[in-house]
Design an enzyme around this catalytic site. Structure first.
Site, short mmCIF file in Angstrom:
data_model
loop_
_atom_site.label_atom_id
_atom_site.label_comp_id
_atom_site.label_asym_id
_atom_site.label_seq_id
_atom_site.Cartn_x
_atom_site.Cartn_y
_atom_site.Cartn_z
N TYR A 232 -2.16 0.36 -5.94
CA TYR A 232 -2.43 1.19 -7.11
C TYR A 232 -1.08 1.53 -7.73
O TYR A 232 -0.39 2.44 -7.30
CB TYR A 232 -3.21 2.44 -6.70
CG TYR A 232 -3.46 3.42 -7.82
CD1 TYR A 232 -3.81 2.98 -9.09
CD2 TYR A 232 -3.37 4.79 -7.60
CE1 TYR A 232 -4.04 3.88 -10.12
CE2 TYR A 232 -3.61 5.70 -8.62
CZ TYR A 232 -3.94 5.24 -9.87
OH TYR A 232 -4.16 6.13 -10.90
N ASP B 19 -5.28 -2.01 -9.21
CA ASP B 19 -5.00 -1.52 -10.55
C ASP B 19 -3.48 -1.58 -10.75
O ASP B 19 -2.75 -0.76 -10.22
CB ASP B 19 -5.52 -0.09 -10.69
CG ASP B 19 -5.19 0.55 -12.03
OD1 ASP B 19 -4.58 -0.13 -12.87
OD2 ASP B 19 -5.52 1.74 -12.21
#
Length: 252
Positions: free
Chosen positions: A107, A146
């Site tokens: 992330y 992400d």
């Protein structure tokens, strides 16, 4: 083998929505989750009793960031972070080692409004890429999550309006160029080099998702010559429950 990645924007919130139905229907071999916003003992659901091997890396700050993974088979080893204290306080990286490859759940930090965290982000990009290349000396790497960047203009609905905004700054895009230059392959673009309107994140504002005014921020990347083992790479844009949708690869 099917591997799925999803920024759930809060695991406890998505568990009250459609998460368990999605998990049962998709039935991945490995599920990577970002922005879980919780420690493992704050999540009531007993994944282990359902046969999952559960791996977790939470941020020191409560209710912030964090990544987790569910795996049908136990990893040979697991590792939290990248071994740099400056970058390991926010629970952003989780590495699972399997017999034939590493799977890295990431992330990536957001550069935030007015790019006030861009300097940190640039340093993070370099350190994370160094970490991946270190792993690659042992066996191929699959990394997913992400990445908080739309790489090319085709990867967001309104590139001109977002030219200097977080997620589409020159520096962030150059960081993704560095990933490709280092030999990694963006699996979605490997299969769909020119596909437009393919996004994985939509703002909650202005009915963006219904209008498909989105960004492709979620990726599966693999070691260059390992891409021959990737059978498909898809964006599951119909799956709701978060401001992101899941992405998936299948391995031959």
């Amino acid at each position: 083998m099917k591997i799925v990645s999803w920024n759930v924007n809060g695991i406890r919130a998505v568990l009250r929505k459609n998460f368990l139905e999605f998990l049962a229907g998709e039935n991945p071999d490995i599920l990577l989750l970002q922005e879980v916003k919780a420690e493992r003992d704050q999540v009531d659901h007993d994944f282990e009793s359902e046969g999952w091997h559960v791996y977790w890396n939470h941020a020191e700050k409560k209710g912030y960031s964090g990544v987790a993974a569910l795996s049908k088979t136990p990893a040979v080893s697991s590792r939290r972070g990248i071994g740099i204290e400056e970058h390991d306080q926010e629970g952003r990286v989780l590495t699972l080692e399997y017999d034939n490859f590493y799977v890295v759940n990431v992330y990536t930090p957001n550069s935030q409004n007015e790019l006030r965290r861009l300097h940190y982000r640039v340093g993070w990009n370099a350190a994370f890429l160094d970490y991946l290349k270190g792993l690659e000396k042992t066996k191929p790497v699959i990394f997913a999550g992400d990445l908080n960047v739309a790489h090319r203009e085709i990867d967001l609905a309104r590139p001109k309006q977002n030219r200097k905004n977080a997620g589409f700054s020159d520096e962030e895009r150059a960081g993704f160029d560095d990933i490709l230059s280092a030999g990694f392959v963006d699996t979605f673009r490997h299969f769909y080099p020119d596909e437009e309107d393919a996004y994985s994140w939509w703002s909650y504002r202005g009915g963006a998702r219904a209008k498909n005014v989105g960004w492709r921020l979620d990726y599966f990347c693999v070691t260059g010559d390992f891409v021959e083992n990737v059978k498909s790479s898809e964006i599951l844009s119909d799956v709701i429950g978060s401001d992101h949708c899941p992405v998936r690869i299948e391995l031959a």
